[in-house]
Design a protein around this motif. Structure first.
Motif, PDB file in Angstrom:
ATOM      1  N   SER A  64     -17.334 -59.649   5.948  1.00  0.00           N
ATOM      2  CA  SER A  64     -17.751 -60.121   6.406  1.00  0.00           C
ATOM      3  C   SER A  64     -16.406 -60.002   7.035  1.00  0.00           C
ATOM      4  O   SER A  64     -15.410 -59.783   6.898  1.00  0.00           O
ATOM      5  N   VAL A  65     -16.429 -60.077   8.582  1.00  0.00           N
ATOM      6  CA  VAL A  65     -14.734 -60.396   9.749  1.00  0.00           C
ATOM      7  C   VAL A  65     -14.234 -61.583  10.258  1.00  0.00           C
ATOM      8  O   VAL A  65     -15.099 -62.244  10.797  1.00  0.00           O
ATOM      9  N   PHE A  66     -13.220 -61.867   9.883  1.00  0.00           N
ATOM     10  CA  PHE A  66     -12.447 -62.841  10.013  1.00  0.00           C
ATOM     11  C   PHE A  66     -11.443 -62.922  11.309  1.00  0.00           C
ATOM     12  O   PHE A  66     -11.193 -62.166  10.975  1.00  0.00           O
ATOM     13  N   GLU A  67     -11.102 -64.058  11.343  1.00  0.00           N
ATOM     14  CA  GLU A  67     -10.456 -64.067  11.745  1.00  0.00           C
ATOM     15  C   GLU A  67      -8.764 -65.109  11.433  1.00  0.00           C
ATOM     16  O   GLU A  67      -9.092 -66.242  12.009  1.00  0.00           O
ATOM     17  N   GLU A 102      -8.464 -72.707   9.346  1.00  0.00           N
ATOM     18  CA  GLU A 102      -7.442 -72.278   9.541  1.00  0.00           C
ATOM     19  C   GLU A 102      -8.162 -70.644   9.590  1.00  0.00           C
ATOM     20  O   GLU A 102      -7.195 -70.003   9.588  1.00  0.00           O
ATOM     21  N   ILE A 103      -9.308 -70.280   9.407  1.00  0.00           N
ATOM     22  CA  ILE A 103     -10.090 -68.864   9.611  1.00  0.00           C
ATOM     23  C   ILE A 103     -11.541 -69.026   9.642  1.00  0.00           C
ATOM     24  O   ILE A 103     -11.421 -69.695  10.018  1.00  0.00           O
ATOM     25  N   GLU A 104     -11.469 -68.220  10.570  1.00  0.00           N
ATOM     26  CA  GLU A 104     -13.090 -68.060  11.771  1.00  0.00           C
ATOM     27  C   GLU A 104     -13.427 -66.573  11.153  1.00  0.00           C
ATOM     28  O   GLU A 104     -13.685 -65.564  11.486  1.00  0.00           O
ATOM     29  N   LEU A 105     -14.876 -66.520  10.786  1.00  0.00           N
ATOM     30  CA  LEU A 105     -15.467 -65.787  10.494  1.00  0.00           C
ATOM     31  C   LEU A 105     -16.263 -65.637  11.809  1.00  0.00           C
ATOM     32  O   LEU A 105     -17.518 -66.311  12.904  1.00  0.00           O
TER      33      LEU A 105
END
Length: 107
Positions: A64-67, A102-105
């Motif tokens: 998956s891509v995280f930000e 702290e992280i976003e999917l």
């Protein structure tokens, strides 16, 4: 549940906007109340609850891509630990733990 407009909350949603479900609010609240009354008094072991959570974890073991802090990176969700941290194996940074927001999917 039926709200459609979330002016200052761009990531918010309801059953109606996310799933297209228009439920009778009274029926839903009565069913939820009955379910909670039947199930909350039962003791649930923490290990069992954590196992069930990790079995149902969204996009677990899927690239998956995280930000994080404005930077995007591929990663794979591994698990949630007993302290509430989400463990993600990041493409560039390896296995890291993250707490709420702290992280976003992204996808």
């Amino acid at each position: 549940m039926l709200q459609q407009n979330f002016d200052d909350l761009p990531k918010a949603g309801s059953l109606l906007t996310q799933a297209g479900l228009e439920c009778n609010l009274e029926d839903l609240t009565l069913a939820l109340h009955e379910f909670l009354c039947m199930n909350l008094p039962r003791a649930i072991k923490e290990e069992c609850l954590l196992d069930k959570l990790n079995q149902q974890l969204f996009r677990k073991e899927v690239v998956s891509v995280f930000e994080m802090k404005g930077l995007r990176q591929n990663g794979i969700i591994k698990e949630v630990d007993s302290e509430g941290f989400l463990w993600v194996d990041l493409e560039n940074d390896g296995l890291q733990k993250f707490f709420h927001k702290e992280i976003e999917l992204l996808y």
